[in-house]
Design a protein around this motif. Structure first.
Motif, PDB file in Angstrom:
ATOM      1  N   ASP A 136      -1.081  34.096  17.070  1.00  0.00           N
ATOM      2  CA  ASP A 136      -1.507  32.941  17.877  1.00  0.00           C
ATOM      3  C   ASP A 136      -3.027  32.798  17.906  1.00  0.00           C
ATOM      4  OD1 ASP A 136       1.123  32.369  18.388  1.00  0.00           O
ATOM      5  OD2 ASP A 136       1.161  33.497  20.286  1.00  0.00           O
ATOM      6  N   ASN A 137      -3.731  33.892  17.839  1.00  0.00           N
ATOM      7  CA  ASN A 137      -5.199  33.847  17.907  1.00  0.00           C
ATOM      8  C   ASN A 137      -5.835  33.865  16.511  1.00  0.00           C
ATOM      9  OD1 ASN A 137      -4.517  36.432  17.216  1.00  0.00           O
ATOM     10  ND2 ASN A 137      -5.987  37.431  18.609  1.00  0.00           N
ATOM     11  N   PHE A 138      -5.087  33.408  15.507  1.00  0.00           N
ATOM     12  CA  PHE A 138      -5.570  33.421  14.125  1.00  0.00           C
ATOM     13  C   PHE A 138      -6.848  32.586  13.997  1.00  0.00           C
ATOM     14  CE2 PHE A 138      -5.269  31.454   9.770  1.00  0.00           C
ATOM     15  CZ  PHE A 138      -5.619  32.592   9.066  1.00  0.00           C
ATOM     16  N   LYS A 139      -7.849  33.108  13.257  1.00  0.00           N
ATOM     17  CA  LYS A 139      -9.144  32.433  13.111  1.00  0.00           C
ATOM     18  C   LYS A 139      -9.068  31.369  11.990  1.00  0.00           C
ATOM     19  CE  LYS A 139     -11.588  36.678  14.436  1.00  0.00           C
ATOM     20  NZ  LYS A 139     -12.580  37.709  13.999  1.00  0.00           N
ATOM     21  N   ALA A 140      -8.316  30.338  12.236  1.00  0.00           N
ATOM     22  CA  ALA A 140      -8.022  29.348  11.196  1.00  0.00           C
ATOM     23  C   ALA A 140      -9.264  28.660  10.650  1.00  0.00           C
ATOM     24  CB  ALA A 140      -7.044  28.301  11.739  1.00  0.00           C
ATOM     25  N   ASP A 141     -10.233  28.361  11.483  1.00  0.00           N
ATOM     26  CA  ASP A 141     -11.392  27.560  11.064  1.00  0.00           C
ATOM     27  C   ASP A 141     -12.563  28.395  10.553  1.00  0.00           C
ATOM     28  OD1 ASP A 141     -10.054  25.231  11.725  1.00  0.00           O
ATOM     29  OD2 ASP A 141     -10.707  25.334  13.827  1.00  0.00           O
ATOM     30  N   GLN A 142     -12.364  29.693  10.372  1.00  0.00           N
ATOM     31  CA  GLN A 142     -13.423  30.544   9.847  1.00  0.00           C
ATOM     32  C   GLN A 142     -13.617  30.266   8.350  1.00  0.00           C
ATOM     33  OE1 GLN A 142     -15.372  33.028  11.301  1.00  0.00           O
ATOM     34  NE2 GLN A 142     -16.346  33.394   9.324  1.00  0.00           N
ATOM     35  N   PRO A 143     -14.834  29.936   7.887  1.00  0.00           N
ATOM     36  CA  PRO A 143     -15.067  29.697   6.448  1.00  0.00           C
ATOM     37  C   PRO A 143     -14.747  30.945   5.622  1.00  0.00           C
ATOM     38  CG  PRO A 143     -16.905  28.887   7.758  1.00  0.00           C
ATOM     39  CD  PRO A 143     -16.056  29.707   8.687  1.00  0.00           C
ATOM     40  N   LEU A 144     -14.093  30.732   4.466  1.00  0.00           N
ATOM     41  CA  LEU A 144     -13.693  31.837   3.588  1.00  0.00           C
ATOM     42  C   LEU A 144     -14.581  31.891   2.346  1.00  0.00           C
ATOM     43  CD1 LEU A 144     -11.578  34.104   3.194  1.00  0.00           C
ATOM     44  CD2 LEU A 144     -10.184  32.439   1.937  1.00  0.00           C
ATOM     45  N   PHE A 145     -14.584  30.833   1.569  1.00  0.00           N
ATOM     46  CA  PHE A 145     -15.485  30.692   0.418  1.00  0.00           C
ATOM     47  C   PHE A 145     -15.571  29.209   0.076  1.00  0.00           C
ATOM     48  CE2 PHE A 145     -11.292  31.890  -1.427  1.00  0.00           C
ATOM     49  CZ  PHE A 145     -11.000  30.721  -2.112  1.00  0.00           C
ATOM     50  N   LYS A 146     -16.558  28.879  -0.770  1.00  0.00           N
ATOM     51  CA  LYS A 146     -16.787  27.495  -1.152  1.00  0.00           C
ATOM     52  C   LYS A 146     -16.800  27.384  -2.672  1.00  0.00           C
ATOM     53  CE  LYS A 146     -19.805  23.539  -0.161  1.00  0.00           C
ATOM     54  NZ  LYS A 146     -21.065  23.104   0.486  1.00  0.00           N
ATOM     55  N   ILE A 147     -16.060  26.385  -3.202  1.00  0.00           N
ATOM     56  CA  ILE A 147     -16.048  26.102  -4.640  1.00  0.00           C
ATOM     57  C   ILE A 147     -16.583  24.685  -4.831  1.00  0.00           C
ATOM     58  CG2 ILE A 147     -14.656  25.894  -6.738  1.00  0.00           C
ATOM     59  CD1 ILE A 147     -12.611  27.744  -5.482  1.00  0.00           C
ATOM     60  N   GLY A 148     -17.732  24.579  -5.472  1.00  0.00           N
ATOM     61  CA  GLY A 148     -18.333  23.260  -5.642  1.00  0.00           C
ATOM     62  C   GLY A 148     -18.587  22.611  -4.297  1.00  0.00           C
TER      63      GLY A 148
ATOM     64  N   LYS B  47     -16.078  21.827  -2.235  1.00  0.00           N
ATOM     65  CA  LYS B  47     -14.891  22.053  -1.398  1.00  0.00           C
ATOM     66  C   LYS B  47     -14.998  23.372  -0.653  1.00  0.00           C
ATOM     67  CE  LYS B  47      -9.842  21.990  -1.462  1.00  0.00           C
ATOM     68  NZ  LYS B  47      -8.620  21.775  -2.288  1.00  0.00           N
ATOM     69  N   GLN B  48     -14.918  23.289   0.672  1.00  0.00           N
ATOM     70  CA  GLN B  48     -14.960  24.476   1.526  1.00  0.00           C
ATOM     71  C   GLN B  48     -13.537  24.959   1.806  1.00  0.00           C
ATOM     72  OE1 GLN B  48     -17.759  26.270   2.999  1.00  0.00           O
ATOM     73  NE2 GLN B  48     -16.025  27.668   3.226  1.00  0.00           N
ATOM     74  N   PHE B  49     -13.290  26.235   1.618  1.00  0.00           N
ATOM     75  CA  PHE B  49     -11.996  26.842   1.940  1.00  0.00           C
ATOM     76  C   PHE B  49     -12.147  27.664   3.210  1.00  0.00           C
ATOM     77  CE2 PHE B  49     -11.657  25.778  -2.459  1.00  0.00           C
ATOM     78  CZ  PHE B  49     -10.306  25.530  -2.691  1.00  0.00           C
ATOM     79  N   TYR B  50     -11.069  27.656   4.024  1.00  0.00           N
ATOM     80  CA  TYR B  50     -11.099  28.327   5.321  1.00  0.00           C
ATOM     81  C   TYR B  50     -10.011  29.399   5.397  1.00  0.00           C
ATOM     82  CZ  TYR B  50     -14.043  24.353   6.575  1.00  0.00           C
ATOM     83  OH  TYR B  50     -15.053  23.419   6.612  1.00  0.00           O
TER      84      TYR B  50
END
Length: 652
Positions: free
Chosen positions: A397-409, A411-414
């Motif tokens: 339930d407390n998953f950090k969904a909006d935390q940035p993971l990496f960026k390709i070009g 496009k930001q991945f979370y």
């Protein structure tokens, strides 16, 4: 009304021209106000020029007609919403992915693999092997068991002999001991091929793993590849209907062989008597082939056994009939330069492609400056539970969904993107492994797939050649669906209209004039004159044959049956009238004909000509349909642009 139309036309052309100028292109024509550019027409015209068989279509005006029809059909396909069909989208997506791969490969890695492949196809390896099957994703316990078992077999083979062990351990289920014969590059999975080529002749390899399990391979021989062989052949079909031996076929091939032994020309005999119609007119010449390429091993072995140019084999039998083969040429393996493009295609379809993939991932990371923070993986490992292996795991339930993971070009991945990927990974079989190992493997796969997908999504805007090829395939799929639904299927099911079409065009469906005849062929004109006299006396054909071809000397070969004027054995100047003809010079030999009956031009029934009628009806229906499309979608040609196109193409 005319003034309104003129004003609308000028407005449309001006708009299109302005649009084109903004894009540094000229508009060639409009289809329902949609501009079609000069650059596209010239590119397609030049690309297809060598493929056009009808010379009239090389004329710019004639090709423009085809091109406008093509664009009209595309307009109709989109109007019918065919581009929204799920099946169309799936097929286009599959092709797009396949096409993108050819534009995204790492050149250096590919070149190295191509060079290695060339070295390997230059040799044939003869080997036997033992395989202990184990699944590619087997657990460590089963993997170790298989490895220990293959190691035990190798130790036994070293002391007892490979063949003895191979035959004893083979059970055809979990353990296979097989004779592989000769093979070359690309005939085995890459890991097996590598092990075989790296093992010296007479030795047994170390255990190695492929997707099938663990192997050891015993290399028995290594020889230079036999290269390419070009031959001509004369074929007599053994039996066209039944898979039984036909004595008459063997007698006929022996007669032909006897004539060759007597010094008659091989090519002339092939033109007259070979049942392989595709090669007979060329004196029996076949396309070049290499070892293992033909589906008739007997034919291949005989062909490669011939040593010198113009050597001729004795008659022999294959699954297709009886043959006599003449060696035209033998060539070694092509040079690396000549065969490189073909090898590149094979490498990209082979297991070798995994090495190319790894190089691609690394280059894309560098191209898009992807920065990976592996410390994030500790977080994901901490939220994985045993439920993952039961396929019931959920994100906390407390998953950090909006935390940035990496960026390709751009496009930001979370975290949520990788979290969803982990969730979807439960759908298949999940092997139990440490959480940190599971997360790392899944993360690397997710990153690699994301890199490739981003590149694929943007490749159409980055690479013009890729964009053109994709556009052509996209349009081709639409046209196929459109033609299938509008013309092909309709023509097959519209039986009433097809019969009406047949009745209106019956004169197109007739059998030509034919003859029931006996043809006698010989290299000697004098011999045929004797045959003519015997035929005039009414002597039976078998008696004439035994009399003329006595003492094992084949002077004449007879052909009987119903024939059309275009039959390869009939001289073009032979008149179709009953009786015995004069002797004609034909196919570098002499021919005499006894025409028993002339069969006149005969009207074919609807059932007899149904296939041709349906094909012609489809053509008729398509032409009528295109005319309707011209009325539905207005086509406006920019004549000034067309003049420039003609001038440009003429100057090329």
């Amino acid at each position: 009304m005319k003034l309104r139309f003129l004003f609308a036309l000028i407005s449309v052309l001006l708009t299109a021209v302005n649009y084109a100028q903004d894009n540094q292109e000229d508009v060639l024509f409009l289809v329902d106000n949609e501009p079609i550019y000069v650059s596209e027409f010239i590119r397609v015209y030049n690309k297809n020029l060598d493929l056009v068989q009808d010379e009239s279509q090389k004329n710019v005006d004639e090709y423009l007609k085809l091109f406008t029809s093509y664009k009209l059909k595309l307009k109709e396909a989109k109007a019918q919403g065919l581009h929204n069909k799920p099946s169309y989208k799936r097929e286009l997506s599959t092709y797009k992915k396949q096409l993108a791969q050819s534009f995204m490969s790492n050149t250096k890695v590919t070149d190295a693999l191509v060079e290695e492949a060339y070295k390997r196809i230059s040799f044939d390896i003869k080997a036997n092997h033992i395989l202990v099957k184990v699944a590619e994703n087997a657990n460590p316990k089963d993997t170790l068991k298989a490895y220990n078992e293959i190691t035990k077999f190798r130790n036994r083979a070293l002391s007892e002999g490979f063949e003895k062990v191979r035959k004893e351990v083979h059970n055809g289920q979990t353990i296979f001991g097989e004779e592989l014969g000769y093979f070359t590059g690309f005939r085995m999975v890459y890991k097996f091929e590598t092990a075989a080529f790296n093992t010296p002749v007479g030795e047994i390899s170390q255990p190695f793993r492929t997707r099938f399990g663990y192997h050891i391979v015993n290399v028995l021989d290594k020889r230079k590849a036999r290269g390419e062989c070009t031959v001509a052949h004369i074929m007599v079909v053994d039996n066209k209907e039944e898979a039984i031996s036909n004595p008459e076929a063997e007698v006929r091939i022996q007669e032909i062989y006897q004539k060759i032994q007597q010094g008659e020309d091989f090519e002339a005999l092939a033109k007259q008597f070979s049942d392989d119609k595709s090669s007979a007119s060329k004196g029996g010449a076949l396309a070049p082939f290499s070892s293992g390429q033909l589906s008739a091993p007997e034919f291949e072995e005989v062909a490669f056994s011939l040593v010198n140019k113009n050597d001729i084999s004795e008659p022999f039998k294959s699954a297709y009939g009886w043959h006599i083969v003449k060696l035209i040429d033998k060539k070694p393996i092509p040079s690396f330069k000549d065969i490189k493009p073909e090898l590149e295609v094979k490498v990209k379809r082979d297991d070798r492609s995994k090495l190319i993939d790894e190089a691609l991932y690394n280059s894309l990371k560098k191209e898009y400056n992807v920065k990976v923070n592996e410390s994030y993986l500790d977080y994901f490992a901490s939220i994985i539970t045993e439920d993952y292996f039961k396929r019931t795991w959920k994100l906390p339930d407390n998953f950090k969904a909006d935390q940035p993971l990496f960026k390709i070009g751009k496009k930001q991945f979370y975290f949520k993107d990788f979290g969803e990927y982990l969730l979807s990974g439960q759908k298949g079989r999940v092997l139990r492994e440490p959480f940190d190992t599971l997360v790392k493997d899944k993360y690397n796969t997710f990153l690699n797939e994301s890199l490739v997908q981003y590149k694929e999504d943007n490749l159409e805007y980055e690479n013009q050649e890729y964009a053109h090829i994709l556009s052509e395939y996209r349009d081709g799929l639409l046209l196929f669906d459109l033609m299938e639904g509008t013309i092909w299927n309709a023509a097959k099911t519209d039986s009433v209209e097809i019969k009406k079409f047949y009745e209106a065009n019956k004169s197109n469906y007739v059998l030509p004039e034919r003859v029931d005849a006996v043809l006698a062929s010989s290299s000697k004109q004098k011999t045929l004159k004797k045959v003519a006299k015997l035929l005039e006396k009414g002597m039976e054909l078998d008696k004439i044959k035994s009399l003329i071809n006595g003492n094992d000397n084949i002077e004449v070969i007879f052909t009987t049956g119903i024939m059309e004027a275009n039959n390869q054995s009939i001289p073009k100047s032979l008149p179709f009238k009953e009786g015995i003809s004069k002797v004609y010079k034909h196919n570098e030999s002499f021919v005499l004909a006894q025409i028993k009956e002339v069969l006149p031009v005969t009207q074919q029934s609807f059932e007899e000509s149904k296939g041709r009628v349906i094909s012609d009806y489809q053509t008729f229906k398509e032409e009528s349909w295109v005319e309707n499309l011209k009325e539905k979608y207005e086509v406006i040609i920019n004549q000034e642009a067309l003049k420039r196109v003609k001038a440009d193409l003429k100057s090329q």
